[in-house]
Design an enzyme around this catalytic site. Structure first.
Site, PDB file in Angstrom:
ATOM      1  N   GLY A 244     -14.441  55.568 -14.922  1.00  0.00           N
ATOM      2  CA  GLY A 244     -15.319  55.373 -16.068  1.00  0.00           C
ATOM      3  C   GLY A 244     -16.175  54.134 -15.900  1.00  0.00           C
ATOM      4  O   GLY A 244     -16.486  53.709 -14.780  1.00  0.00           O
ATOM      5  N   SER A 245     -16.542  53.538 -17.009  1.00  0.00           N
ATOM      6  CA  SER A 245     -17.477  52.413 -16.996  1.00  0.00           C
ATOM      7  C   SER A 245     -16.793  51.116 -16.595  1.00  0.00           C
ATOM      8  O   SER A 245     -15.564  50.972 -16.699  1.00  0.00           O
ATOM      9  CB  SER A 245     -18.111  52.244 -18.377  1.00  0.00           C
ATOM     10  OG  SER A 245     -17.140  51.768 -19.305  1.00  0.00           O
ATOM     11  N   THR A 248     -15.073  49.437 -19.754  1.00  0.00           N
ATOM     12  CA  THR A 248     -13.768  50.006 -20.103  1.00  0.00           C
ATOM     13  C   THR A 248     -12.754  49.727 -19.007  1.00  0.00           C
ATOM     14  O   THR A 248     -11.569  49.503 -19.292  1.00  0.00           O
ATOM     15  CB  THR A 248     -13.894  51.518 -20.347  1.00  0.00           C
ATOM     16  OG1 THR A 248     -14.896  51.756 -21.335  1.00  0.00           O
ATOM     17  CG2 THR A 248     -12.575  52.101 -20.828  1.00  0.00           C
ATOM     18  N   GLY A 249     -13.189  49.719 -17.759  1.00  0.00           N
ATOM     19  CA  GLY A 249     -12.288  49.400 -16.657  1.00  0.00           C
ATOM     20  C   GLY A 249     -11.663  48.030 -16.794  1.00  0.00           C
ATOM     21  O   GLY A 249     -10.491  47.812 -16.470  1.00  0.00           O
ATOM     22  N   GLU A 266     -12.068  53.456 -10.586  1.00  0.00           N
ATOM     23  CA  GLU A 266     -13.296  53.952  -9.947  1.00  0.00           C
ATOM     24  C   GLU A 266     -14.379  53.830 -10.998  1.00  0.00           C
ATOM     25  O   GLU A 266     -14.416  54.597 -11.961  1.00  0.00           O
ATOM     26  CB  GLU A 266     -13.104  55.395  -9.471  1.00  0.00           C
ATOM     27  CG  GLU A 266     -14.190  55.860  -8.520  1.00  0.00           C
ATOM     28  CD  GLU A 266     -15.350  56.507  -9.228  1.00  0.00           C
ATOM     29  OE1 GLU A 266     -16.375  55.814  -9.420  1.00  0.00           O
ATOM     30  OE2 GLU A 266     -15.245  57.681  -9.601  1.00  0.00           O
TER      31      GLU A 266
END
EC number: 1.2.1.3
Length: 488
Positions: A244-245, A248-249, A266
């Protein structure tokens, strides 16, 4: 270059024309916990991005559902762990066959929830078969060292309960292919959390898996903004794989740090493509266009900045525009490649990047025409930020060292492409680009045999290949001495 010849290199030949043999239906959706379908008091409805119509009801998981799923996964782990790898892979091959029997239904469902053109939906459905085929055949590496005194062996043990958090752009590939398949062969039960924008295909794929695998081994929970923190914060979850982004990571990493969970991230990329002056202009322009417009530009690893040598800049731009005009902006027609942007929030973001109302498509749906931006400033939003839509900026270059510097002038480093007939030159440029994967004379095409990872802020760890499977394991070294040492 014709569109079909390019797609031939992308699609995997696993399409099935047989009718479904199992009793699964595609008009009812539930969470999958401990081998059973579970509804809930609260429901959610995703939106078809082509029509903007509300799709099917799907339950919102509760904290109790999370606890039940983790407990079921722990039970499955104890039962599944002694299973020999040959037996695990036999079940994986059975699932591949069942998957192929539902190829058409999965394709149609993916088009409805994600908006993909049929051609692109088929490519994604086929990618599940390709990755499962690969993981159903791999073996654990044998690492052993011996000398006169000792024998040293490294063995790999499964971590335990894993969670895969997948995004909306590839809801099947980035759950079933990249996360479930390696977890199962590594002996780890896994809970998949799909995006609320695309909750249906993963739920149905995992419902299908219950016909093959024991209860609790592969589960699916869909939900709202509370679900992710419940899963990442659960003390009995041992591994998180998140796609994801970047924003958010970072939150996922913070949550996992509290009990030092293993985590793979990723994240996003702003992938450069370097085009040298010796290329076949028409063929390379088509490759760059495919790299930019694949999945309507909604791909973490796709061409997002193009550097074209100044000697061929003008004819290259003309060739890329010409090729792009051959692409169909819809989702049903034979050979169509472009669909809508998947959701309204992303649609508005893409339009803001372009700041040009002329790119809007007509009628219903979140459609945007593919847009090529000619030589924008290097500090412009379209150049510096990942648009995640059908927009790509192009700049000229003439000095090799300078273009490498400009490629690396970004906080991310997921993928890159280099095009040249001079392979030694292309590989020299590729070796100096700070990206997890660099493709030479091709647009971005991840394959199951290759380790897929990001540099810089594009992620931690990686997925795919034997190395990606080992990310679901702990390594244990057995160091045996052949005789006692005399310390006298």
């Amino acid at each position: 270059m014709p569109i079909k010849s390019i797609l031939h290199k992308v699609a995997h030949p696993f399409s099935s024309t047989s009718k479904a043999a199992s009793s699964i239906t595609f008009d009812k959706f539930c969470n999958i916990i401990d081998g059973k379908q579970r509804s809930g008091d609260q429901i959610h409805n995703a939106i078809n991005p082509r029509t903007q119509e509300k799709l099917w009801d799907i339950p919102i998981a509760t904290e109790n559902d999370v606890n039940d799923a983790v407990k079921a996964a722990e039970r499955a782990f104890q039962d599944w762990r002694p299973t020999p790898i040959e037996n695990r892979q036999k079940l994986m091959k059975e699932y591949i066959q069942l998957w192929k029997e539902h190829h058409t239904e999965m394709t149609d469902l993916l088009m409805a929830e994600n908006g993909k053109a049929r051609t692109m939906a088929i490519v994604e459905v086929d990618s599940v078969s390709a990755f499962w085929e690969y993981f159903s055949k791999i073996t654990f590496p044998v690492e052993e060292f011996e000398d006169e005194q000792k024998v040293v062996k490294t063995i790999y043990k499964p971590l335990g309960v894993a969670v895969g958090i997948s995004p909306w752009n590839f809801p099947l590939s980035l759950s079933l292919a990249f996360k479930v398949a390696p977890a199962i062969v590594a002996d780890c039960p896994i809970i998949i959390k799909p995006s609320p924008f695309t909750p249906y295909t993963a739920a149905k794929a995992i419902e299908l898996a219950q016909q093959i695998f024991p209860p609790g081994l592969i589960q699916c929970l869909g939900g709202d903004d509370r679900l992710g923190p419940w899963l990442t914060g659960h003390p009995d979850v041992k591994k998180i794989s998140f796609t994801g982004s970047i924003a958010t990571g970072k939150k996922v990493t913070e949550a996992c740090s509290k009990d030092l969970k293993r985590v793979v991230l990723e994240l996003g990329g702003n992938d450069p493509a370097v085009v040298c002056e010796d290329v076949d202009i028409e063929a390379t322009a088509a490759e760059c266009a495919m790299g930019s417009w694949f999945n309507t530009g909604q791909m973490c690893v796709c061409t997002k900045r193009i550097f074209v040598h100044e000697k061929i800049y003008k004819p290259f731009m003309e060739a890329m525009i010409k090729f792009t005009k051959t692409l169909s902006l819809e989702a049903e027609g034979e050979g169509a490649l472009l669909g809508p942007v998947q959701n309204e929030m992303q649609y508005e973001k893409v339009l803001e990047v372009v700041e040009d109302s002329r790119v809007k498509g007509g009628g219903k749906g979140f459609f945007i025409n593919p847009t090529i931006v000619d030589n924008p400033p290097s500090d412009s939003i379209v150049w510096k930020e990942e648009p995640f839509g059908p927009i790509v900026p192009v700049q000229p270059w003439k000095d090799e060292a300078d273009v490498i510097r400009r490629c690396n002038d970004d906080k991310t480093g997921l993928g890159a492409c280099v095009y040249s007939k001079d392979i030694e030159r292309a590989e020299r440029i590729a070796a100096n680009i700070d990206s997890g994967t660099v493709w030479v004379n091709s647009f971005e095409k991840p394959v199951p045999e290759a380790y897929f990872s990001g540099h810089k802020m594009s992620g931690l760890g990686g997925e795919g290949s034997v190395k990606g499977m080992l990310a679901y394991c702990n390594a244990t070294v057995n160091q045996r001495y052949k005789k006692n040492v005399n310390y006298a």
